[in-house]
Design a protein around this motif. Structure first.
Motif, PDB file in Angstrom:
ATOM      1  N   MET A  82       2.811  -2.613  -4.402  1.00 31.14           N
ATOM      2  CA  MET A  82       2.759  -2.946  -2.956  1.00 31.14           C
ATOM      3  C   MET A  82       2.857  -4.403  -2.552  1.00 31.14           C
ATOM      4  O   MET A  82       3.535  -4.699  -1.765  1.00 31.14           O
ATOM      5  CB  MET A  82       1.534  -2.317  -2.334  1.00 31.14           C
ATOM      6  N   SER A  83       2.066  -5.249  -3.210  1.00 26.34           N
ATOM      7  CA  SER A  83       2.232  -6.745  -3.133  1.00 26.34           C
ATOM      8  C   SER A  83       3.588  -7.303  -3.214  1.00 26.34           C
ATOM      9  O   SER A  83       4.031  -8.168  -2.669  1.00 26.34           O
ATOM     10  CB  SER A  83       1.386  -7.376  -3.843  1.00 26.34           C
ATOM     11  N   ARG A  84       4.137  -6.690  -4.396  1.00 24.89           N
ATOM     12  CA  ARG A  84       5.458  -7.269  -4.604  1.00 24.89           C
ATOM     13  C   ARG A  84       6.616  -6.908  -3.664  1.00 24.89           C
ATOM     14  O   ARG A  84       7.342  -7.405  -3.393  1.00 24.89           O
ATOM     15  CB  ARG A  84       6.070  -6.655  -6.043  1.00 24.89           C
ATOM     16  N   LEU A 113     -11.413  -1.637  -5.185  1.00 24.84           N
ATOM     17  CA  LEU A 113     -10.113  -2.344  -4.993  1.00 24.84           C
ATOM     18  C   LEU A 113      -9.284  -2.209  -4.056  1.00 24.84           C
ATOM     19  O   LEU A 113      -8.570  -2.903  -3.650  1.00 24.84           O
ATOM     20  CB  LEU A 113      -9.501  -1.497  -6.606  1.00 24.84           C
ATOM     21  N   VAL A 114      -9.378  -0.727  -3.506  1.00 29.51           N
ATOM     22  CA  VAL A 114      -8.518  -0.618  -2.170  1.00 29.51           C
ATOM     23  C   VAL A 114      -8.743  -1.470  -1.045  1.00 29.51           C
ATOM     24  O   VAL A 114      -8.170  -2.221  -0.225  1.00 29.51           O
ATOM     25  CB  VAL A 114      -8.411   1.033  -1.809  1.00 29.51           C
ATOM     26  N   ARG A 115     -10.481  -1.381  -1.017  1.00 28.31           N
ATOM     27  CA  ARG A 115     -10.792  -2.225  -0.018  1.00 28.31           C
ATOM     28  C   ARG A 115     -10.649  -3.529   0.194  1.00 28.31           C
ATOM     29  O   ARG A 115     -10.096  -4.258   1.228  1.00 28.31           O
ATOM     30  CB  ARG A 115     -12.340  -1.972   0.333  1.00 28.31           C
ATOM     31  N   SER A 116     -10.417  -4.225  -1.052  1.00 30.38           N
ATOM     32  CA  SER A 116     -10.384  -5.809  -1.286  1.00 30.38           C
ATOM     33  C   SER A 116      -8.773  -5.892  -1.031  1.00 30.38           C
ATOM     34  O   SER A 116      -8.330  -7.024  -0.337  1.00 30.38           O
ATOM     35  CB  SER A 116     -10.593  -6.157  -2.747  1.00 30.38           C
ATOM     36  N   TRP A 117      -7.960  -5.155  -1.310  1.00 33.27           N
ATOM     37  CA  TRP A 117      -6.415  -5.224  -1.153  1.00 33.27           C
ATOM     38  C   TRP A 117      -6.152  -5.143   0.366  1.00 33.27           C
ATOM     39  O   TRP A 117      -5.564  -5.832   1.193  1.00 33.27           O
ATOM     40  CB  TRP A 117      -5.550  -4.310  -1.974  1.00 33.27           C
ATOM     41  N   VAL A 118      -6.868  -4.045   0.959  1.00 35.44           N
ATOM     42  CA  VAL A 118      -6.264  -3.887   2.631  1.00 35.44           C
ATOM     43  C   VAL A 118      -6.905  -5.188   3.192  1.00 35.44           C
ATOM     44  O   VAL A 118      -6.262  -5.387   4.153  1.00 35.44           O
ATOM     45  CB  VAL A 118      -7.383  -2.585   2.756  1.00 35.44           C
ATOM     46  N   ASP A 119      -8.162  -5.734   2.934  1.00 36.42           N
ATOM     47  CA  ASP A 119      -8.605  -6.692   3.719  1.00 36.42           C
ATOM     48  C   ASP A 119      -7.657  -7.811   3.702  1.00 36.42           C
ATOM     49  O   ASP A 119      -7.710  -8.867   4.559  1.00 36.42           O
ATOM     50  CB  ASP A 119     -10.137  -7.017   3.249  1.00 36.42           C
ATOM     51  N   LYS A 120      -7.259  -8.211   2.465  1.00 35.51           N
ATOM     52  CA  LYS A 120      -6.269  -9.318   2.279  1.00 35.51           C
ATOM     53  C   LYS A 120      -4.879  -9.228   2.975  1.00 35.51           C
ATOM     54  O   LYS A 120      -4.216  -9.967   3.279  1.00 35.51           O
ATOM     55  CB  LYS A 120      -6.188  -9.556   0.914  1.00 35.51           C
TER      56      LYS A 120
END
Length: 204
Positions: A82-84, A113-120
C-alpha cells in the motif's frame, strides 16, 4: 463473557463459516488487465496487485485478495505494498476481497501494525483513494464488514458487492472515480476513540 461479546463471537463464527466456503475473485491474468505493480504474495494464497482494467473504469485498481489466514506477515506485506502504491502519487480505487479467509488472527501486535500505518499515511491515503469496494460472497459477512467500516470510517464512496462485475459497474460510474478529488478529512481526532472501542471489543 458478556452478552454483547457472546453475540459478537457468534457473528465471527458465522462469518468464518461463510469465508470457508467463499470463492475468490478471478486473478488479473483471467481479465483484460495491465499490471502496474506486483503481484506480491500475502502468504496463505493471498495476493495484492495494482492493475488497470478497462472494465473497472479509468482509474487503476488496488486488488487485495486475502488468503486463508490474515496474520502479522500478511499485514506487513500488505501495508508495504500500500505504501508503494501511494508513492506513485496517483489516484486509484480499492477492491477488497477476503473471499478465501477462513479465520483472521487479530491481536494487539497486528492491530498495532495497522494503527501505526494509518497514523502515518491517513491523509496521503485519503488524498489518493477514490472509492472502496468490498467483495462479499455471502450476506453473513456484512456485520463484520460494517464493523470494519466503522473502525476505519473511510470518507470515500463505498459499495459492498457480491461479484466483480458489480464492482466494475460501480468504479466505472462513481463521480470520484471519473473525476478524482481529495477525500482528506478536516480532522482525524476521532481515531483514538474508534480504535479504543475496537480494542476493548476484542479484549486487546
Amino acid at each position: 463473557m458478556s452478552g454483547s461479546l457472546t453475540s459478537f463471537a457468534a457473528v465471527l463464527l458465522a462469518v468464518a463459516l461463510a469465508w470457508t466456503y467463499s470463492s475468490p475473485a478471478p486473478s488479473a491474468a483471467a481479465r483484460d488487465a495491465t499490471v502496474l505493480l506486483g503481484p506480491v504474495s500475502l502468504g496463505h494464497g493471498g495476493t495484492v496487485e495494482l492493475l488497470r482494467a478497462p472494465s473497472a473504469g479509468p482509474l487503476p485498481r488496488l486488488l487485495v485478495q486475502l488468503g486463508r489466514t490474515v496474520d502479522e506477515a500478511t499485514l506487513t506485506a500488505l501495508l508495504a505494498f500500500m505504501s508503494r502504491t501511494l508513492d506513485r502519487r496517483r489516484p486509484f480505487t480499492v477492491l477488497w476481497d477476503p473471499g478465501a479467509v477462513r479465520w483472521p488472527r487479530v491481536g494487539g501486535r497486528q492491530l498495532g501494525l495497522v494503527r501505526s500505518w494509518v497514523d502515518k499515511h491517513a491523509e496521503q491515503w485519503d488524498s489518493r483513494v477514490q472509492a472502496h469496494v468490498l467483495l462479499l460472497h455471502s450476506p453473513l459477512w456484512r456485520p463484520v464488514a460494517w464493523l470494519v467500516l466503522k473502525l476505519f470510517a473511510p470518507p470515500q464512496p463505498i459499495r459492498i458487492v457480491r461479484d466483480e462485475a458489480t464492482a466494475d459497474d460501480f468504479t466505472r460510474s462513481c463521480a470520484s472515480c471519473t473525476q478524482p478529488k481529495s477525500w482528506v478529512k478536516s480532522s482525524y481526532s476521532d481515531r483514538d476513540r474508534r480504535f479504543g472501542t475496537f480494542s476493548r471489543a476484542w479484549g486487546l
